[in-house]
Design an enzyme around this catalytic site. Structure first.
Site, PDB file in Angstrom:
ATOM      1  N   THR A  20       0.823  -1.191   0.000  1.00  0.00           N
ATOM      2  CA  THR A  20       0.000   0.000   0.000  1.00  0.00           C
ATOM      3  C   THR A  20       0.867   1.255   0.000  1.00  0.00           C
ATOM      4  OG1 THR A  20      -1.766  -1.130   1.180  1.00  0.00           O
ATOM      5  CG2 THR A  20      -1.754   1.269   1.288  1.00  0.00           C
TER       6      THR A  20
ATOM      7  N   CYS B 209      -6.833  -8.629   3.260  1.00  0.00           N
ATOM      8  CA  CYS B 209      -6.951  -7.258   3.761  1.00  0.00           C
ATOM      9  C   CYS B 209      -7.792  -7.225   5.031  1.00  0.00           C
ATOM     10  CB  CYS B 209      -7.573  -6.370   2.689  1.00  0.00           C
ATOM     11  SG  CYS B 209      -7.807  -4.660   3.220  1.00  0.00           S
TER      12      CYS B 209
END
Length: 742
Positions: free
Chosen positions: A339, A444
């Site tokens: 990310t 996630c």
């Protein structure tokens, strides 16, 4: 991260002139701030901050290695009067931003537009650093686009005429409107140096390197931009790369508009979903009309119905056996989806240092099929990423594997519904011609993502996950489908083994219906649960158990050959081989090869280890420690700066964007402790060092955890930061000052 609230839409005439301060964040990035700041620091696990027991700030007499502590050789230790020596920053908050698990500001539209009614769900931010922003990086005077790329005396016609609010006097702009040109990077614009022209034109902070003053026939002196025909011709080898030389998977503005207006159709997904619906309805009808029959009586009819429907299908689904073959081996270390930090310049650097497989930052499915610019930007890859990964030939590859057709870069996506996953896979394969595979993220841990049924939430819905993967396989043409999972959703309750068995062999219902396995070509297991995040070390013992399970399942399938229970070869992906990749806490070549040997995984995915020291891939290739000097490490920073300028632009805004992402990376790389300073080897990614000095001033500077020192490093290559530029670290550490915290 960019500010939470995005600017309101602008009139078309203004929008054509103005640029956003930073590239718009992807959907996952927008979730980072709120969820991160809702964590109460007093509720965090004690392992997030390791404290030395020696309260008198003395070096321990014993050098016996203790978990959580990186012991530094005595001559490099610092003993400040403060308690810094006695308290080591855990860095766990920062680690939550890695491996596609950053806590970013999402709204319900990213996953389910029906629930939000098209409105953004603005949640009140809590905790530290809630208003994290990066200020602005703009010229004092905004140069009109009609002048930006033109000779001084022959600008383009400005369509706004006298109504234009931007500057048209080129010399005034160069003198008063922009900051002086940069002299760093040898004073040569990296964008111009790579492609022979600079799309920033006069706005470029290196404009002097590609401009000159010429005498005109009437005796005047005219400022003109110059190009390099040879470099420009080479850049033309990538016609679909717009202004970015060597960048692929760049979709046009019109293609994004077509997606947003639903002009772009997804016929394969629509037909497949209808086909599945019809099959289910026919099965239910047969069960109702033939009630009382056992499973043995029903099974052949289910298979016949499936084949009959497939025969009537306008374009039969692309079978897993028809996909491109993949390869994972000891020579193919994998760079994880990261990310924010997993941007194109950083991946490009890692590929140069030996990364053989790379993944995009996790992209949300709904913004992709709606044509959002920020999400499609994640699909861009550098030309070095579309070359074949290393294949030594020393290890077995699946039958039919062609290394020349393989490539490094793959796309990772998240979706919570079968229809969304199918449409995402279809538009990706239609618009991005250079994809190794499409990976479905099931790891996630963001609460909003999981609440909507995506990410780690899919781990608790094995049948739904299997259905999603099967559908993605049907519409992704030759691109294989892979999946990344965690051990489970809760601590002390791992469920990955059951899920892996289902994905490799197929669930009971699928086997009875004759559908076979799910068709995944590879499975990556992160050795932590959703609940655990990064608070403890990854469980490689459990990863080993799952690797052994896959090997047993392969033997079971081989034993069923030439029997009535043999799986239909058409439904088997990758020649019957499901590759298994382990992920978690790989920080050295010792970690890498011990995982291959002990856990029996096919390869290892590296995440935070690459952020802290991207040359870990070089260590893996050479199978030895590399004690990089401060100068060598600084050279990597310089490369990142050049690659960032080539990606985001050489104007004031592009330089500001490059600085922002460079500082994000430096917040990780500053945690590196040089090998030559350590008392014990191998280093551990979870260990935290007391305050220390380097072997020279530059090494000390690069180990600083103060964000102002990171800015100093950035200024070596990007010049002084813009007066309005700001940077606030994501995590609470010594780099925070009182004013930054408040």
């Amino acid at each position: 991260m960019d500010p939470e609230v995005q600017p309101a839409s602008k009139p078309k005439e203004i929008e054509s002139q103005a640029q956003s301060v930073f590239p718009e964040d992807s959907a996952l990035t927008k979730a980072d701030k709120v969820e991160r700041n809702e964590v109460n620091e007093f509720e965090q696990s004690p392992s997030k901050r390791v404290k030395l027991e020696d309260k008198e700030n003395k070096v321990p007499e014993s050098v016996e290695r203790r978990k959580g502590v990186a012991y530094i050789k005595a001559e490099y230790l610092l003993f400040p009067a403060s308690s810094k020596m006695g308290e080591l920053s855990g860095g766990v908050d920062l680690d939550d931003a890695a491996e596609a698990s950053g806590r970013r500001k999402l709204d319900d539209r990213d996953l389910n537009p029906r629930q939000s009614g098209g409105r953004i769900n603005k949640q009140k931010s809590k905790g530290q650093n809630t208003n994290r922003s990066f200020g602005s990086s703009r010229d004092v005077l905004q140069l009109c686009s009609s002048v930006a790329l033109s000779p001084e005396f022959s600008p383009l016609d400005c369509r706004f005429g006298d109504r234009c609010k931007f500057e048209h006097d080129l010399r005034k702009y160069l003198k008063e409107g922009k900051r002086e040109d940069l002299t760093t990077l040898d004073g040569i614009c990296p964008a111009w140096g790579s492609r022979g022209f600079c799309n920033a034109g006069w706005k470029c902070r290196f404009a002097k390197s590609h401009s000159e003053e010429r005498d005109t026939e009437d005796g005047r002196k005219e400022l003109v931009l110059i190009e390099d025909p040879e470099r420009k011709a080479k850049a033309g080898e990538f016609p679909n790369a717009e202004d970015e030389v060597g960048v692929v998977n760049v979709i046009t503005a019109q293609e994004k508009i077509n997606l947003s207006k639903r002009i772009t159709k997804t016929p394969k997904s629509d037909e497949y979903l209808e086909w599945i619906h019809n099959t289910i309805e026919e099965d239910r009808s047969k069960e109702k009309n033939e009630g009382g029959e056992g499973m043995e009586g029903r099974n052949p009819r289910l298979k016949d119905a499936l084949e009959e429907n497939r025969a009537q299908y306008v374009e039969p689904p692309f079978l897993p056996s028809e996909k491109r073959r993949l390869y994972y081996g000891p020579e193919t270390p994998v760079l994880a989806p990261l990310t924010t930090q997993g941007n194109l310049p950083f991946r490009r650097l890692c590929v140069e240092l030996g990364a053989q497989i790379t993944w995009s930052e996790m992209a949300m499915g709904l913004p992709l099929i709606q044509g959002e610019k920020s999400e499609w930007a994640l699909m861009r890859a550098h030309e070095s990423e579309i070359r074949p990964p290393k294949f030594s030939g020393l290890h077995d590859a699946v039958e039919g594997y062609d290394n020349s057709k393989d490539l490094k870069f793959g796309a990772q996506v998240a979706a919570n519904k079968p229809w969304l996953a199918l449409k995402t896979a279809e538009v990706l394969t239609a618009l991005c011609p250079h994809l190794r595979a499409i990976d479905l993220n099931c790891g996630c841990p963001i609460e909003l993502v999981c609440r909507q049924g995506a990410g780690s939430a899919l781990l608790d819905h094995a049948s739904k996950l299997e259905s999603i993967l099967r559908g993605m396989n049907a519409v992704s043409n030759e691109v294989p489908i892979t999946v990344k999972i965690r051990m489970g959703t809760k601590d002390n309750n791992p469920t990955a083994e059951k899920l892996i068995k289902r994905l490799v062999l197929g669930g009971y219902e699928a086997v009875e219906a004759g559908k076979g396995a799910s068709g995944v070509a590879a499975i990556t297991l992160h050795g932590r649960s959703k609940q655990q995040r990064y608070t403890r070390s990854a469980d490689w013992g459990y990863i080993s158990e799952c690797a052994a399970l896959i090997n047993r399942l392969k033997k079971e399938k081989d034993e069923k050959e030439d029997t009535s229970q043999e799986v239909d070869a058409r439904n088997v992906a990758n020649g019957g081989k499901v590759y298994f990749v382990g992920n978690g806490d790989c920080y050295s070549h010792v970690d890498y090869y011990s995982h291959l040997e002990e856990a029996k995984v096919d390869s290892v995915m590296v995440a935070r280890g690459a952020l802290i020291k991207p040359w870990i891939f070089e260590e893996i290739e050479k199978n030895q420690y590399l004690d990089k000097t401060a100068s060598e490490r600084l050279a990597y920073v310089e490369k990142f700066a050049k690659y960032g300028i080539q990606t985001w632009g050489s104007d004031e805004i592009g330089i500001g964007t490059t600085r922002r992402f460079l500082l994000e990376w430096l917040s990780f790389s500053s945690r590196y402790v040089p090998i030559g300073l350590l008392e014990h080897l191998p280093p551990n990614i979870q260990d935290r060092a007391p305050a220390f000095k380097g072997r020279n001033d530059l090494e000390t500077l690069m180990s600083s955890d103060n964000y102002k020192d990171w800015i100093k490093i950035s200024e070596m290559f990007l010049g002084p930061a813009h007066p309005n530029f700001k940077f606030e670290p994501k995590h609470k550490s010594n780099s925070y000052e009182i004013e930054a915290e408040g």
